[in-house]
Motif scaffolding. Structure first.
Motif, PDB file in Angstrom:
ATOM      1  N   ASP A  31     -52.064 -40.710 -55.705  1.00 31.84           N
ATOM      2  CA  ASP A  31     -52.223 -39.359 -55.173  1.00 31.84           C
ATOM      3  C   ASP A  31     -51.369 -39.217 -53.916  1.00 31.84           C
ATOM      4  OD1 ASP A  31     -54.227 -38.297 -57.003  1.00 31.84           O
ATOM      5  OD2 ASP A  31     -55.587 -39.758 -56.097  1.00 31.84           O
TER       6      ASP A  31
ATOM      7  N   TRP B 181     -45.709 -29.267 -55.296  1.00 31.77           N
ATOM      8  CA  TRP B 181     -45.695 -28.640 -53.961  1.00 31.77           C
ATOM      9  C   TRP B 181     -44.774 -29.420 -53.022  1.00 31.77           C
ATOM     10  CZ3 TRP B 181     -46.830 -24.434 -51.257  1.00 31.77           C
ATOM     11  CH2 TRP B 181     -46.901 -24.533 -49.869  1.00 31.77           C
ATOM     12  N   ASN B 182     -44.897 -30.732 -53.019  1.00 28.96           N
ATOM     13  CA  ASN B 182     -44.058 -31.541 -52.134  1.00 28.96           C
ATOM     14  C   ASN B 182     -42.581 -31.392 -52.472  1.00 28.96           C
ATOM     15  OD1 ASN B 182     -46.366 -32.431 -50.878  1.00 28.96           O
ATOM     16  ND2 ASN B 182     -46.374 -34.452 -51.823  1.00 28.96           N
TER      17      ASN B 182
ATOM     18  N   ARG C 135     -49.685 -31.625 -56.674  1.00 28.83           N
ATOM     19  CA  ARG C 135     -49.302 -32.125 -55.354  1.00 28.83           C
ATOM     20  C   ARG C 135     -47.823 -32.496 -55.319  1.00 28.83           C
ATOM     21  NH1 ARG C 135     -52.963 -34.545 -51.606  1.00 28.83           N
ATOM     22  NH2 ARG C 135     -55.080 -33.781 -51.885  1.00 28.83           N
ATOM     23  N   ASN C 136     -47.353 -33.171 -56.354  1.00 31.71           N
ATOM     24  CA  ASN C 136     -45.941 -33.538 -56.406  1.00 31.71           C
ATOM     25  C   ASN C 136     -45.053 -32.306 -56.467  1.00 31.71           C
ATOM     26  OD1 ASN C 136     -45.251 -36.607 -56.687  1.00 31.71           O
ATOM     27  ND2 ASN C 136     -47.130 -36.349 -57.878  1.00 31.71           N
TER      28      ASN C 136
ATOM     29  N   ARG D 193     -52.465 -34.379 -59.442  1.00 30.93           N
ATOM     30  CA  ARG D 193     -51.321 -35.171 -58.989  1.00 30.93           C
ATOM     31  C   ARG D 193     -50.012 -34.434 -59.244  1.00 30.93           C
ATOM     32  NH1 ARG D 193     -52.771 -41.428 -60.823  1.00 30.93           N
ATOM     33  NH2 ARG D 193     -54.627 -41.653 -59.509  1.00 30.93           N
TER      34      ARG D 193
ATOM     35  N   GLN E 168     -49.666 -37.718 -50.465  1.00 34.42           N
ATOM     36  CA  GLN E 168     -50.055 -36.859 -49.361  1.00 34.42           C
ATOM     37  C   GLN E 168     -49.284 -35.556 -49.449  1.00 34.42           C
ATOM     38  OE1 GLN E 168     -52.414 -37.424 -46.894  1.00 34.42           O
ATOM     39  NE2 GLN E 168     -52.963 -39.215 -48.130  1.00 34.42           N
ATOM     40  N   LEU E 169     -49.949 -34.453 -49.119  1.00 30.47           N
ATOM     41  CA  LEU E 169     -49.280 -33.166 -49.167  1.00 30.47           C
ATOM     42  C   LEU E 169     -48.285 -33.039 -48.019  1.00 30.47           C
ATOM     43  CD1 LEU E 169     -52.121 -30.640 -50.076  1.00 30.47           C
ATOM     44  CD2 LEU E 169     -50.175 -31.297 -51.486  1.00 30.47           C
TER      45      LEU E 169
END
Length: 234
Positions: free
Chosen positions: A219, A203-204, A200-201, A197, A221-222
């Motif tokens: 979770d 990267w976003n 992903r955060n 998680r 979304q990318l």
């Protein structure tokens, strides 16, 4: 990453990173992404006098020391690793572990050993000092990220609070408490699911404005590059 590392060790890690990167063909022209997350051991192990002092060496952990160590590493990277984006990540708020409930015995023991500056000392003064240091570290990282010396055409630094966001929570006895189910067996480090998680955060966040919120209770979304937003925001 190096186990038990502190901010004072970052310059040495930067030296080793440069050696490894320079073994890659075409390294100078390629853009590199380096993430820097350091400070948890400074907060938990080095910011107080504890029963572990005879086993671990003392280092300077005041905010000015932390900032100086980070700047030394960035100075080296900016000189020896051109075409690099460095993401400075604020440490997690380790004092959030004080709010955990229903800890099994192994967690009580591990907390005492892994973070004696919070769990092997008594009174609120120790927690206030760790909290103050954590906040000061974040302020130092933000200040560094705004320095024109680290924001050039071939080298730039960004500051993200991704890891410092509010921890995942659950309901316990009618109140909201940190979700111990997303922590490792020591109730301190993160599980693979929570690590995912966070990744992903992070990267976003590279594609989003700095004021974007982070929610570790789900979770995300990318976010993918698009024609409208094809680059990292710097």
């Amino acid at each position: 990453s190096v186990s038990a590392a502190v901010a004072e060790d970052v310059l040495g890690q930067a030296h080793r990173l440069v050696v490894k990167v320079r073994m890659i063909p075409g390294w100078k022209q390629k853009w590199k992404l380096v993430s820097l997350l350091i400070g948890h051991n400074d907060l938990c192990l080095k910011s107080c006098f504890s029963f572990l002092d005879s086993l671990v060496s003392r280092v300077r952990v005041e905010p000015e020391d932390y900032e100086r160590n980070i700047r030394r590493a960035l100075d080296y990277l900016s000189t020896h690793l051109p075409n690099t984006l460095v993401v400075l990540l604020s440490p997690a708020d380790v004092t959030a572990a004080l709010a955990l409930v229903d800890k099994p015995p192994v967690c009580i023991l591990s907390h005492t050993v892994e973070c004696p500056c919070l769990f092997a000392t008594h009174g609120e003064q120790a927690a206030r000092r760790v909290k103050w240091l954590w906040q000061s570290y974040g302020s130092a990282l933000f200040s560094i990220s705004q320095d024109p010396a680290y924001n050039r055409d071939n080298f730039t630094v960004e500051y993200f609070r991704t890891v410092a966001a509010d921890p995942p929570t659950r309901m316990e006895g009618g109140r909201t408490v940190p979700d111990i189910g997303l922590l490792a067996p020591d109730c301190f480090h993160f599980t693979k699911k929570l690590q995912g998680r966070i990744a992903r955060n992070l990267w976003n966040n590279l594609f989003q404005p700095n004021n974007q919120t982070v929610n570790f209770n789900e979770d995300p979304q990318l976010v993918c590059p698009s024609q409208h937003n094809p680059y990292f925001r710097t």
